[in-house]
Structures are given as structure tokens and as C-alpha cells.
Design a protein around this motif. Structure first.
Motif, PDB file in Angstrom:
ATOM      1  N   GLU A 211       4.549  10.089  -9.855  1.00  0.00           N
ATOM      2  CA  GLU A 211       5.015   9.879  -8.481  1.00  0.00           C
ATOM      3  C   GLU A 211       6.494   9.490  -8.456  1.00  0.00           C
ATOM      4  OE1 GLU A 211       0.807   8.436  -6.469  1.00  0.00           O
ATOM      5  OE2 GLU A 211       2.196   6.911  -7.248  1.00  0.00           O
TER       6      GLU A 211
ATOM      7  N   ASP B 262       5.067   5.086  -1.767  1.00  0.00           N
ATOM      8  CA  ASP B 262       6.089   6.120  -1.574  1.00  0.00           C
ATOM      9  C   ASP B 262       7.366   5.512  -1.000  1.00  0.00           C
ATOM     10  OD1 ASP B 262       4.354   8.032  -2.492  1.00  0.00           O
ATOM     11  OD2 ASP B 262       3.813   8.798  -0.515  1.00  0.00           O
ATOM     12  N   ARG B 263       7.216   4.604  -0.045  1.00  0.00           N
ATOM     13  CA  ARG B 263       8.386   3.957   0.561  1.00  0.00           C
ATOM     14  C   ARG B 263       9.080   3.034  -0.433  1.00  0.00           C
ATOM     15  NH1 ARG B 263       7.682   2.036   6.560  1.00  0.00           N
ATOM     16  NH2 ARG B 263       9.276   3.545   7.090  1.00  0.00           N
TER      17      ARG B 263
ATOM     18  N   GLU C 192       0.809  -1.226   0.000  1.00  0.00           N
ATOM     19  CA  GLU C 192       0.000   0.000   0.000  1.00  0.00           C
ATOM     20  C   GLU C 192       0.839   1.271   0.000  1.00  0.00           C
ATOM     21  OE1 GLU C 192      -3.217   0.097   2.773  1.00  0.00           O
ATOM     22  OE2 GLU C 192      -3.741  -1.996   2.372  1.00  0.00           O
ATOM     23  N   ASP C 193       1.967   1.261   0.674  1.00  0.00           N
ATOM     24  CA  ASP C 193       2.778   2.466   0.818  1.00  0.00           C
ATOM     25  C   ASP C 193       3.816   2.549  -0.308  1.00  0.00           C
ATOM     26  OD1 ASP C 193       4.004   4.738   1.680  1.00  0.00           O
ATOM     27  OD2 ASP C 193       4.628   3.948   3.622  1.00  0.00           O
TER      28      ASP C 193
END
Length: 182
Positions: free
Chosen positions: A108, A84-85, A81-82
Motif C-alpha cells: 500500500e 490511505d490518508r 482506520e483510514d
């Protein structure tokens, strides 16, 4: 003493919307880099079984939540889900879509300061500045895709060496400064 196998990895690539094209490019570059690149396919879906079968067909060792293979340089992570990480932890983001509008994932990636290699389909050419923020490859050309990945991987090696040299120069400068102040 056991060391982490990731110490031998010098770049990592996140593959989004994976197709057989990405796996063909990975197979080509595995020969060039002797397996020293780690590839991550994030997500899951109806094509995963087909992609795993194709990996077996073309001789790519892979790891997944169901099949742990520490020596594999391709990892099917399933859903994360994350993102960005994930993006922060890789060196290159790759997209091998056959059809795409304006991919938010590439926007992104660029916001995370990551170079991109993508197939040139749909609105991707409006997101990626070819040769500047990434490289665009023809839709069905695994060799061009692999070459574009290779170009970015060589840049990563160049930047690692550059930062190493800068670090050594800074260390020598600090030693000189310390010796002059005594």
C-alpha cells in the motif's frame, strides 16, 4: 503570532509494527537532524506501554492521545482506520518487523508512491526492490536502519530544493513572458 511547529519539519515518517529497533534508529537520527523529523506510530496494542517506557529510557520525547507534548517529534496516534490518508500525508514509511510474511502495508505504501525502509525479514525482500523502491536493513541493526532512513531523508531535502528551484525558474519565465506580451 503563533506559528505551527510543523513548519520546521522537513520530513515525516510513518513507523509500522514498531519495535525498539525503530526507536533506537529514531534516537540516532534525532541527533543528525536536530529533531526536524516527525515520526508517527499508528496502532495500539500490548507493546505500546513497553515502547513508551523505552522512549523514556533512551530520552525520546513523545506525544500520545493521553499525553500531549507539542515539542515531541514522536507521536503515538493509537488506531487510525483510514490508513490511505495517513500514508498520503507522510514522506517515508518504515517497518521494523522481526517476522513478516508479505506485508500488505508496504504494498500500500508503494501504491501511494512512498519510499520504504524495512527490516529484511520474511517475504519483504519480494516486495521492496532494495535501493529502488526502498531500503532493506538487517533485522537487529539500528545503525543500518537509521542510515537507510537518512538516505531517504536526504533525498527528500534534495527533491524539495529541486522543486523550489523549478518553481523560481517557472516564476521568472512567467514574468518574462508577461513582460514580452506588453
Amino acid at each position: 503570532m503563533k506559528t505551527s511547529s510543523t513548519l520546521s519539519i522537513f520530513s515525516s515518517i510513518l513507523i509500522l509494527d514498531c519495535t525498539c529497533l525503530a526507536l533506537d534508529a529514531l534516537a540516532l537520527n534525532n541527533k543528525r537532524f536536530n529533531g526536524k523529523v516527525k515520526y508517527f506510530i499508528v496502532g495500539d496494542g500490548e507493546l505500546r506501554e513497553e515502547l513508551e517506557s523505552y522512549c523514556n529510557e533512551i530520552g525520546i520525547a513523545y506525544s500520545s492521545p493521553e499525553k500531549n507534548n507539542e515539542k515531541a517529534n514522536l507521536v503515538f496516534t493509537s488506531w487510525i482506520e483510514d490508513m490511505d490518508r495517513v500514508v498520503a500525508g507522510v514522506d517515508i514509511v518504515a517497518l521494523t518487523s522481526n517476522n513478516e510474511g508479505t506485508p500488505v502495508s508496504l504494498i500500500e505504501a508503494q501504491a501511494g508512491n512512498k519510499p520504504v525502509v524495512s527490516t529484511n525479514v520474511g517475504g519483504i525482500e519480494n516486495v521492496i526492490l532494495n535501493g529502488e523502491t526502498g531500503y532493506l536493513s538487517p533485522r537487529e541493526d539500528a545503525h543500518a536502519f537509521a542510515d537507510n532512513l537518512l538516505t531517504l531523508q536526504k533525498n527528500i531535502i534534495h527533491h524539495l530544493v529541486l522543486w523550489l528551484v523549478i518553481g523560481v525558474v517557472f516564476l521568472v519565465w512567467q514574468i518574462c513572458q508577461t513582460n514580452n506580451s506588453i
